[in-house]
Structure formats: structure tokens, C-alpha cells
Design a protein around this motif. Structure first.
Motif, PDB file in Angstrom:
ATOM      1  N   GLY A   1      43.215 104.528  62.925  1.00 48.67           N
ATOM      2  CA  GLY A   1      44.650 105.626  61.938  1.00 48.67           C
ATOM      3  C   GLY A   1      44.845 105.895  61.003  1.00 48.67           C
ATOM      4  O   GLY A   1      43.502 106.532  60.418  1.00 48.67           O
ATOM      5  N   PRO A   2      45.826 106.695  60.226  1.00 47.90           N
ATOM      6  CA  PRO A   2      45.931 106.872  59.329  1.00 47.90           C
ATOM      7  C   PRO A   2      45.238 105.855  57.660  1.00 47.90           C
ATOM      8  O   PRO A   2      44.694 106.875  56.788  1.00 47.90           O
ATOM      9  N   PHE A   3      44.701 105.414  57.556  1.00 48.61           N
ATOM     10  CA  PHE A   3      44.686 104.350  57.137  1.00 48.61           C
ATOM     11  C   PHE A   3      43.505 102.890  56.872  1.00 48.61           C
ATOM     12  O   PHE A   3      43.524 102.202  57.766  1.00 48.61           O
ATOM     13  N   PRO A   4      42.156 104.153  57.614  1.00 46.74           N
ATOM     14  CA  PRO A   4      41.350 103.291  57.422  1.00 46.74           C
ATOM     15  C   PRO A   4      40.117 101.941  56.802  1.00 46.74           C
ATOM     16  O   PRO A   4      40.789 102.330  55.466  1.00 46.74           O
ATOM     17  N   GLY A   5      39.736 101.076  57.188  1.00 46.67           N
ATOM     18  CA  GLY A   5      39.237 100.222  56.349  1.00 46.67           C
ATOM     19  C   GLY A   5      38.272  99.115  57.196  1.00 46.67           C
ATOM     20  O   GLY A   5      38.971  99.159  58.900  1.00 46.67           O
ATOM     21  N   ASP A   6      38.550  97.971  56.662  1.00 45.57           N
ATOM     22  CA  ASP A   6      37.504  97.705  57.687  1.00 45.57           C
ATOM     23  C   ASP A   6      37.974  95.862  57.229  1.00 45.57           C
ATOM     24  O   ASP A   6      37.758  95.702  55.931  1.00 45.57           O
ATOM     25  N   PRO A   7      38.065  94.860  57.963  1.00 44.70           N
ATOM     26  CA  PRO A   7      38.597  93.437  57.722  1.00 44.70           C
ATOM     27  C   PRO A   7      37.050  92.697  56.972  1.00 44.70           C
ATOM     28  O   PRO A   7      36.030  93.183  57.178  1.00 44.70           O
ATOM     29  N   PRO A   8      37.825  91.821  56.249  1.00 44.89           N
ATOM     30  CA  PRO A   8      39.368  91.620  56.032  1.00 44.89           C
ATOM     31  C   PRO A   8      39.616  92.202  55.675  1.00 44.89           C
ATOM     32  O   PRO A   8      39.600  91.762  54.293  1.00 44.89           O
ATOM     33  N   LEU A   9      41.963  91.792  55.743  1.00 46.77           N
ATOM     34  CA  LEU A   9      41.904  92.945  54.895  1.00 46.77           C
ATOM     35  C   LEU A   9      44.021  92.049  55.232  1.00 46.77           C
ATOM     36  O   LEU A   9      43.822  91.674  56.384  1.00 46.77           O
ATOM     37  N   ILE A  10      44.927  92.586  54.389  1.00 44.14           N
ATOM     38  CA  ILE A  10      45.957  92.075  54.828  1.00 44.14           C
ATOM     39  C   ILE A  10      46.126  93.637  55.066  1.00 44.14           C
ATOM     40  O   ILE A  10      46.509  94.290  54.606  1.00 44.14           O
ATOM     41  N   PRO A  11      47.052  94.149  56.532  1.00 45.00           N
ATOM     42  CA  PRO A  11      47.539  95.550  56.816  1.00 45.00           C
ATOM     43  C   PRO A  11      48.258  95.526  56.347  1.00 45.00           C
ATOM     44  O   PRO A  11      49.611  94.581  55.485  1.00 45.00           O
ATOM     45  N   GLY A  12      49.480  96.657  57.287  1.00 48.52           N
ATOM     46  CA  GLY A  12      50.908  97.049  56.746  1.00 48.52           C
ATOM     47  C   GLY A  12      50.859  98.060  55.841  1.00 48.52           C
ATOM     48  O   GLY A  12      49.934  98.137  54.833  1.00 48.52           O
ATOM     49  N   TYR A  13      52.003  98.816  55.891  1.00 48.09           N
ATOM     50  CA  TYR A  13      52.354  99.969  55.313  1.00 48.09           C
ATOM     51  C   TYR A  13      53.829 100.064  54.336  1.00 48.09           C
ATOM     52  O   TYR A  13      54.357  99.833  52.917  1.00 48.09           O
ATOM     53  N   GLY A  14      55.000  99.877  54.815  1.00 55.38           N
ATOM     54  CA  GLY A  14      56.226  99.961  54.252  1.00 55.38           C
ATOM     55  C   GLY A  14      56.695  98.492  54.387  1.00 55.38           C
ATOM     56  O   GLY A  14      57.083  97.796  55.396  1.00 55.38           O
ATOM     57  N   VAL A  15      58.179  98.486  53.253  1.00 54.61           N
ATOM     58  CA  VAL A  15      58.603  97.178  52.734  1.00 54.61           C
ATOM     59  C   VAL A  15      59.806  97.200  52.054  1.00 54.61           C
ATOM     60  O   VAL A  15      59.787  98.708  51.647  1.00 54.61           O
ATOM     61  N   GLY A  16      60.279  96.624  52.293  1.00 51.34           N
ATOM     62  CA  GLY A  16      61.477  96.062  51.621  1.00 51.34           C
ATOM     63  C   GLY A  16      61.684  95.200  50.540  1.00 51.34           C
ATOM     64  O   GLY A  16      61.411  93.908  50.684  1.00 51.34           O
ATOM     65  N   GLY A  17      62.618  95.366  49.402  1.00 54.90           N
ATOM     66  CA  GLY A  17      62.382  94.050  48.454  1.00 54.90           C
ATOM     67  C   GLY A  17      62.937  94.736  46.916  1.00 54.90           C
ATOM     68  O   GLY A  17      63.710  95.071  46.963  1.00 54.90           O
ATOM     69  N   THR A  18      62.850  93.640  46.380  1.00 53.03           N
ATOM     70  CA  THR A  18      63.298  93.498  44.971  1.00 53.03           C
ATOM     71  C   THR A  18      62.402  94.236  44.064  1.00 53.03           C
ATOM     72  O   THR A  18      61.489  93.138  44.495  1.00 53.03           O
ATOM     73  N   VAL A  19      62.458  94.645  42.882  1.00 57.24           N
ATOM     74  CA  VAL A  19      61.598  94.642  42.009  1.00 57.24           C
ATOM     75  C   VAL A  19      61.461  93.819  40.955  1.00 57.24           C
ATOM     76  O   VAL A  19      62.888  93.451  40.446  1.00 57.24           O
TER      77      VAL A  19
END
Length: 315
Positions: A52-70
Motif C-alpha cells: 500500500g501507500p504506507f508500508p510498514g511491519d506489524p505490530p502497528l496501529i493502522p489508519g490514515y484519515g481522522v476527524g476530531g477536536t484539537v
């Protein structure tokens, strides 16, 4: 904090809820209390294969797009962001969690009147659909075929092409999806799983190909001389692989959106969010899962049971 861990590559069951250390906002960053997380097809592909566009090796917390409050602003970040509702992207890590530290320059404050969940969906799909429409240079009166038209990007392409004055042929699978694309303004809705769907669709000027494989080849044959095929995905697991020589012989141009500059990327995001806030772009959020059920969200996407965008709800 609570998070979802990718322990190894494989099926949805490899996504496991657990605890994680609190993130720390470094210089130029802000802390975001996450309310919604976008779940994309590319994330399911990475979970399964490691590609994928963001390669890496487990263990990891995945995911890209988020919304919330600063909730906190570190040194070097704009203090005016404190308390603002924002959307933003990680570098492919840390989104499936309760909190995340993001570069302040990358977060986008929401325009008034736009719900946070809709903004998260538009952060990824909206900017993509906006760029694709610009790449294709859709003109009034043209006939536009949108593959996978009931998906996150597809639902927006249907609306943007209609707004540009085009006639939209929406290809989707099953009656539920066909009803949705008609509701969004498609002039013609065809079930690409049924024989004879290309005859129902007819000749077209532009194909938006996010599927690849046999569907892309069938769609290519519908293009008139002077037509354009914009390829941007391969949800079938196979690229379109339309031969350049065959395209030239047919008088068809094959287009792939290039890597945007940071300025272009931000302009597309701002445009999509503004259209959503103004009510001119309807966001379809077909599935919502609590954070702890991220594996179920992935399973639904894998099974092609989803419409529009899939979100995780945090908290």
C-alpha cells in the motif's frame, strides 16, 4: 488509550482491540481527540498483503484519515487551532485510536455548517473525486460512465459530473446500489454483474475506472473516438491494463491522475469541504462501526457489502 492493533497481515481478524501509549504532540504538532476514522479500501489491502501507500511491519496501529477536536497545541503550531474541529491525515499510522498527534500544517479546520462525520468522508473521497473530475475535464453534454458508482468516490463522481452538465451512466452491483445512484442523480443506472449491461450503458465520452479487470476492459470498449479513460484504482484486484496501442488505435486517451502538489491537494480538500458545507455535495456514509469493531468494518468492505463511505466511531 484504546486502539486497534494490526498484529500480522491477513484477514480482518488480525485487527485486535487493545491498549496503546498516549501519543505526544511534538514541535509543530497538535493533539486531536478523534471522533471518526475513515476506513478505505487501500487499508484493507494493506491489512491483507502489507502492500500500500504506507508500508510498514506489524505490530502497528493502522489508519490514515481522522476527524476530531484539537485538544492541545505544541510549540510551533498555531494556537488558534485549539478547540477547533479538524480533519487530517496520518502517515498511515495511528488513526485507529482515541487520540493522535498530527502536524498542524496538515490539519484542515471545518467550514461552518459541515458535520464532522461528513468532513471525514470528504477528506479522502472528496479530494479524490474533485481531482478526477478536473483530470477528465468533464464538459457539458458529455456522457460519463462511473464504475463502482455506489462507492465512496463513485457517489461523489456521479454528483460532480452531473453538476458539470454531463449525462451520467452509473455502473453498480445490485438493486440497493442502483437505487442509491439514481437517488444521487444518475441518468442511467446499470448492473455490471448482469449480461448486456454495456448495451444499456451505450457509448460514452469518459470512463472513471476505479475497478480495473474485466469491468475496465468492457468499459473501455464503450468509449467513442476522442474519449478519455481515467484510471485511479483496482478494487477488483487487477489493474485495467488497457493497452496503449489499442487506445491509440481507438482514438482514446488514457489518463492517470498524477501526484498533486501540497497546494493542489489542499485546494481539492477545501473545495470538497466547501461543496459539502453548501449542500451541493451529498456524502453517503453507508456503514458505521464502533472503533472496537474495526475488523467487522474491514470484513464488510472485503465482502463488497458496503455503499458510500465506511467510518469508525470513536468514543
Amino acid at each position: 488509550m484504546k486502539a486497534i492493533w494490526l498484529r500480522e497481515f491477513g484477514g480482518p481478524e488480525v485487527l485486535v482491540a487493545g491498549d496503546a501509549d498516549e501519543p505526544v504532540a511534538g514541535p509543530g504538532q497538535v493533539m486531536v481527540e478523534i471522533a471518526f476514522v475513515n476506513v478505505s479500501f487501500s487499508e484493507t489491502a494493506f491489512r491483507a498483503t502489507g502492500r500500500g501507500p504506507f508500508p510498514g511491519d506489524p505490530p502497528l496501529i493502522p489508519g490514515y484519515g481522522v476527524g476530531g477536536t484539537v485538544t492541545a497545541v505544541a510549540e510551533g503550531a498555531d494556537p488558534a487551532l485549539l478547540g477547533r474541529r479538524v480533519v487530517g491525515g496520518t502517515r498511515g499510522r495511528g488513526a485507529y485510536a482515541e487520540r493522535v498527534a498530527l502536524d498542524a500544517a496538515s490539519v484542515v479546520p471545518l467550514p461552518d455548517g459541515l458535520a464532522l462525520d461528513a468532513a471525514v468522508a470528504l477528506f479522502g473521497d472528496g479530494r479524490t473525486a474533485t481531482k478526477l473530475t478536473r483530470t477528465a475535464a468533464v464538459q457539458p453534454g458529455e456522457r460519463i460512465l462511473v464504475e463502482a458508482a455506489a462507492g465512496g468516490v463513485g457517489t461523489l463522481l456521479v454528483q460532480l459530473a452531473r453538476a458539470a452538465g454531463a449525462t451520467v451512466i452509473a455502473a453498480a452491483g445490485g438493486q440497493r446500489k442502483l437505487a442509491l445512484v439514481r437517488e444521487l442523480g444518475a441518468d442511467v443506472a446499470v448492473d455490471y454483474r448482469q449480461p448486456g449491461w454495456t448495451a444499456q450503458a451505450g457509448a460514452v465520452d469518459v470512463v472513471f475506472d476505479g475497478v480495473g479487470g474485466e469491468l475496465a476492459h468492457a468499459a473501455f470498449k464503450l468509449l467513442r473516438p476522442g474519449g478519455r479513460m481515467v484510471s485511479f484504482g483496482a478494487s477488483s484486484g487487477r489493474g485495467s491494463a488497457v493497452d496503449q496501442a489499442a487506445a491509440a488505435a481507438a482514438g482514446v486517451t488514457l489518463l492517470r491522475p498524477g501526484m498533486p502538489t501540497p497546494q493542489e491537494l489542499r485546494a481539492d480538500i477545501d473545495s470538497a469541504l466547501a461543496e459539502g458545507a453548501a449542500g451541493r455535495l451529498r456524502v453517503v456514509i453507508g456503514q458505521r462501526f464502533p472503533l472496537a469493531r474495526a475488523a467487522d468494518a474491514h470484513a464488510a468492505i472485503d465482502a463488497r457489502q458496503t455503499v458510500g463511505r465506511t467510518l469508525l466511531e470513536v468514543g
